[in-house]
Design a protein around this motif. Structure first.
Motif, PDB file in Angstrom:
ATOM      1  N   LEU A 141       1.177  -1.376  -0.141  1.00  0.00           N
ATOM      2  CA  LEU A 141       0.229   0.144   0.021  1.00  0.00           C
ATOM      3  C   LEU A 141       1.068   1.123  -0.345  1.00  0.00           C
ATOM      4  O   LEU A 141       1.130   2.135   0.584  1.00  0.00           O
ATOM      5  CB  LEU A 141      -0.533   0.225   1.305  1.00  0.00           C
ATOM      6  CG  LEU A 141      -1.330  -1.062   1.283  1.00  0.00           C
ATOM      7  CD1 LEU A 141      -2.363  -0.817   2.762  1.00  0.00           C
ATOM      8  CD2 LEU A 141      -2.752  -1.021   0.050  1.00  0.00           C
ATOM      9  N   PRO A 142       1.346   1.383  -0.499  1.00  0.00           N
ATOM     10  CA  PRO A 142       2.060   2.971  -1.393  1.00  0.00           C
ATOM     11  C   PRO A 142       1.224   3.590  -0.407  1.00  0.00           C
ATOM     12  O   PRO A 142       2.724   4.480  -0.199  1.00  0.00           O
ATOM     13  CB  PRO A 142       2.447   2.884  -2.527  1.00  0.00           C
ATOM     14  CG  PRO A 142       2.374   1.633  -3.170  1.00  0.00           C
ATOM     15  CD  PRO A 142       0.997   0.904  -2.586  1.00  0.00           C
ATOM     16  N   SER A 143       0.252   4.118  -0.668  1.00  0.00           N
ATOM     17  CA  SER A 143      -0.922   5.343  -0.118  1.00  0.00           C
ATOM     18  C   SER A 143      -0.033   5.357   1.677  1.00  0.00           C
ATOM     19  O   SER A 143      -0.543   6.264   2.177  1.00  0.00           O
ATOM     20  CB  SER A 143      -1.770   5.574  -0.939  1.00  0.00           C
ATOM     21  OG  SER A 143      -2.776   4.243   0.038  1.00  0.00           O
ATOM     22  N   MET A 144      -0.079   4.123   2.055  1.00  0.00           N
ATOM     23  CA  MET A 144       0.529   4.453   3.114  1.00  0.00           C
ATOM     24  C   MET A 144       1.400   4.948   3.688  1.00  0.00           C
ATOM     25  O   MET A 144       1.819   5.347   4.913  1.00  0.00           O
ATOM     26  CB  MET A 144       0.005   3.192   4.179  1.00  0.00           C
ATOM     27  CG  MET A 144      -1.665   2.154   3.762  1.00  0.00           C
ATOM     28  SD  MET A 144      -2.484   3.252   4.363  1.00  0.00           S
ATOM     29  CE  MET A 144      -2.105   2.885   6.099  1.00  0.00           C
ATOM     30  N   LYS A 145       2.634   4.837   2.521  1.00  0.00           N
ATOM     31  CA  LYS A 145       3.590   4.942   3.390  1.00  0.00           C
ATOM     32  C   LYS A 145       3.652   6.287   4.469  1.00  0.00           C
ATOM     33  O   LYS A 145       4.562   6.710   5.881  1.00  0.00           O
ATOM     34  CB  LYS A 145       5.105   5.175   2.362  1.00  0.00           C
ATOM     35  CG  LYS A 145       5.068   4.146   1.416  1.00  0.00           C
ATOM     36  CD  LYS A 145       6.316   3.932   0.444  1.00  0.00           C
ATOM     37  CE  LYS A 145       6.544   2.579  -0.618  1.00  0.00           C
ATOM     38  NZ  LYS A 145       7.214   2.600  -1.941  1.00  0.00           N
ATOM     39  N   CYS A 146       3.211   7.539   3.947  1.00  0.00           N
ATOM     40  CA  CYS A 146       3.505   9.000   4.659  1.00  0.00           C
ATOM     41  C   CYS A 146       3.148   8.589   6.036  1.00  0.00           C
ATOM     42  O   CYS A 146       3.820   8.725   6.891  1.00  0.00           O
ATOM     43  CB  CYS A 146       2.644  10.189   4.028  1.00  0.00           C
ATOM     44  SG  CYS A 146       2.791  11.356   4.954  1.00  0.00           S
ATOM     45  N   LEU A 147       2.073   7.879   5.858  1.00  0.00           N
ATOM     46  CA  LEU A 147       1.079   7.714   7.557  1.00  0.00           C
ATOM     47  C   LEU A 147       2.278   6.594   8.085  1.00  0.00           C
ATOM     48  O   LEU A 147       2.406   6.827   9.150  1.00  0.00           O
ATOM     49  CB  LEU A 147      -0.140   6.861   7.263  1.00  0.00           C
ATOM     50  CG  LEU A 147      -1.251   7.791   6.740  1.00  0.00           C
ATOM     51  CD1 LEU A 147      -2.616   6.710   6.704  1.00  0.00           C
ATOM     52  CD2 LEU A 147      -1.182   8.807   7.240  1.00  0.00           C
ATOM     53  N   LEU A 148       3.429   6.074   7.578  1.00  0.00           N
ATOM     54  CA  LEU A 148       3.972   5.057   8.479  1.00  0.00           C
ATOM     55  C   LEU A 148       5.423   5.891   8.616  1.00  0.00           C
ATOM     56  O   LEU A 148       5.226   5.396   9.925  1.00  0.00           O
ATOM     57  CB  LEU A 148       4.591   3.545   6.975  1.00  0.00           C
ATOM     58  CG  LEU A 148       3.560   2.571   7.121  1.00  0.00           C
ATOM     59  CD1 LEU A 148       4.557   1.717   6.361  1.00  0.00           C
ATOM     60  CD2 LEU A 148       3.546   2.098   8.597  1.00  0.00           C
ATOM     61  N   GLU A 149       5.442   6.610   7.993  1.00  0.00           N
ATOM     62  CA  GLU A 149       6.771   7.275   8.335  1.00  0.00           C
ATOM     63  C   GLU A 149       6.613   9.004   9.490  1.00  0.00           C
ATOM     64  O   GLU A 149       7.308   8.687  10.429  1.00  0.00           O
ATOM     65  CB  GLU A 149       7.690   8.787   6.994  1.00  0.00           C
ATOM     66  CG  GLU A 149       7.597   7.951   6.386  1.00  0.00           C
ATOM     67  CD  GLU A 149       8.111   8.352   4.848  1.00  0.00           C
ATOM     68  OE1 GLU A 149       8.425   9.443   4.742  1.00  0.00           O
ATOM     69  OE2 GLU A 149       8.195   7.752   4.072  1.00  0.00           O
ATOM     70  N   VAL A 150       5.002   8.924   9.467  1.00  0.00           N
ATOM     71  CA  VAL A 150       4.335  10.370  10.976  1.00  0.00           C
ATOM     72  C   VAL A 150       4.353   8.675  12.353  1.00  0.00           C
ATOM     73  O   VAL A 150       4.648   9.457  13.142  1.00  0.00           O
ATOM     74  CB  VAL A 150       3.136  10.784  10.445  1.00  0.00           C
ATOM     75  CG1 VAL A 150       2.363  11.717  11.630  1.00  0.00           C
ATOM     76  CG2 VAL A 150       2.944  11.554   9.390  1.00  0.00           C
ATOM     77  N   PHE A 151       3.513   7.959  11.621  1.00  0.00           N
ATOM     78  CA  PHE A 151       3.464   6.812  13.167  1.00  0.00           C
ATOM     79  C   PHE A 151       5.088   6.973  13.725  1.00  0.00           C
ATOM     80  O   PHE A 151       4.970   6.557  14.809  1.00  0.00           O
ATOM     81  CB  PHE A 151       2.984   5.639  12.642  1.00  0.00           C
ATOM     82  CG  PHE A 151       3.408   4.744  13.925  1.00  0.00           C
ATOM     83  CD1 PHE A 151       2.543   5.076  14.994  1.00  0.00           C
ATOM     84  CD2 PHE A 151       4.186   3.557  14.011  1.00  0.00           C
ATOM     85  CE1 PHE A 151       2.142   3.454  15.585  1.00  0.00           C
ATOM     86  CE2 PHE A 151       3.896   2.351  14.558  1.00  0.00           C
ATOM     87  CZ  PHE A 151       3.221   2.448  15.653  1.00  0.00           C
ATOM     88  N   THR A 152       6.359   6.642  13.018  1.00  0.00           N
ATOM     89  CA  THR A 152       7.467   6.759  13.573  1.00  0.00           C
ATOM     90  C   THR A 152       8.413   7.423  13.848  1.00  0.00           C
ATOM     91  O   THR A 152       8.506   7.557  14.577  1.00  0.00           O
ATOM     92  CB  THR A 152       8.433   5.611  12.156  1.00  0.00           C
ATOM     93  OG1 THR A 152       8.095   5.097  11.281  1.00  0.00           O
ATOM     94  CG2 THR A 152       9.714   6.033  12.536  1.00  0.00           C
ATOM     95  N   LEU A 153       7.499   8.577  13.074  1.00  0.00           N
ATOM     96  CA  LEU A 153       8.406  10.331  13.923  1.00  0.00           C
ATOM     97  C   LEU A 153       7.601  10.416  15.657  1.00  0.00           C
ATOM     98  O   LEU A 153       7.895  10.518  16.119  1.00  0.00           O
ATOM     99  CB  LEU A 153       7.595  11.585  12.879  1.00  0.00           C
ATOM    100  CG  LEU A 153       8.727  11.695  12.454  1.00  0.00           C
ATOM    101  CD1 LEU A 153       7.997  12.881  11.320  1.00  0.00           C
ATOM    102  CD2 LEU A 153      10.143  12.087  12.024  1.00  0.00           C
TER     103      LEU A 153
END
Length: 202
Positions: free
Chosen positions: A112-124
């Motif tokens: 799900l490439p569209s979820m990459k941004c959310l994953l990066e925010v979650f990582t922060l």
């Protein structure tokens, strides 16, 4: 009229097929290359191509902060045993939690490439929470040694999980296996090639 068939056509076709087989953009990585590219730590050096640097750093930060946070939480929790058994318990529990989480992180980002941004925010948020807990919990800093050991154990445990993922993807979804052009060779890394390791295209 009688058409002449070119005698060079079969030879040209064989040369073309050989070129395609030797083309890194057409070949899939082997098991060891897959581990080097997909590993949270090794991937910082060996991965190149489509995965931009912020994605690799995000995955590295996720694995590192998740390992440190889980190990600190369990290290500060009162256990019925102490010493070596307590340390071993914390490492086993941490690896058991973080390894499947990192596996899911990569699968979600890949499927799900569209979820990459959310994953990066979650990582922060995860990194921020880990730092906050380490600074505000008096017993957390005392667990730094066991957290470091848990982190090294997690990096080691990543390899078997990637072996499973490689054969799973090769059987179910071969398109998920990266191509050889996505791997930096040792000569590239030692020689300091520009693609060593950062791709800022995206």
């Amino acid at each position: 009229r009688t058409r002449r068939r070119s005698t060079g056509t079969p030879l040209l076709r064989m040369q073309t097929d050989k070129t395609v087989l030797n083309d890194p953009s057409k070949q899939k990585v082997n098991l060891f290359e897959y581990i080097a590219v997909s590993h949270s730590l090794l991937g910082l050096c060996f991965a190149k191509g489509k995965a931009p640097v912020h994605e690799r750093l995000s995955f590295f930060a996720f694995v590192t902060s998740a390992t440190m946070l889980v190990s600190m939480l369990f290290a500060t929790y009162p256990l019925p045993f102490e010493g070596f058994l307590a340390h071993l318990w914390v490492i086993i529990v941490t690896v058991s939690v973080v390894t499947p989480s990192s596996f899911a992180y990569k699968c979600i980002g890949g499927c799900l490439p569209s979820m990459k941004c959310l994953l990066e925010v979650f990582t922060l948020f995860l990194v921020s929470g880990t730092v906050y807990y380490a600074l505000t919990e008096p017993r957390a800093l005392g667990a730094a040694q066991i957290s470091a050991l848990a982190l090294m154990a997690e990096w080691v445990a990543e390899a078997p999980s990637l072996v499973f993922k490689y054969f799973f993807c090769a059987t179910i979804c071969p398109c998920c296996i990266p191509k050889k052009e996505a791997v930096n060779s040792m000569s590239d890394i030692v020689g300091g090639a520009p693609a060593c390791h950062i791709d800022m295209d995206r």
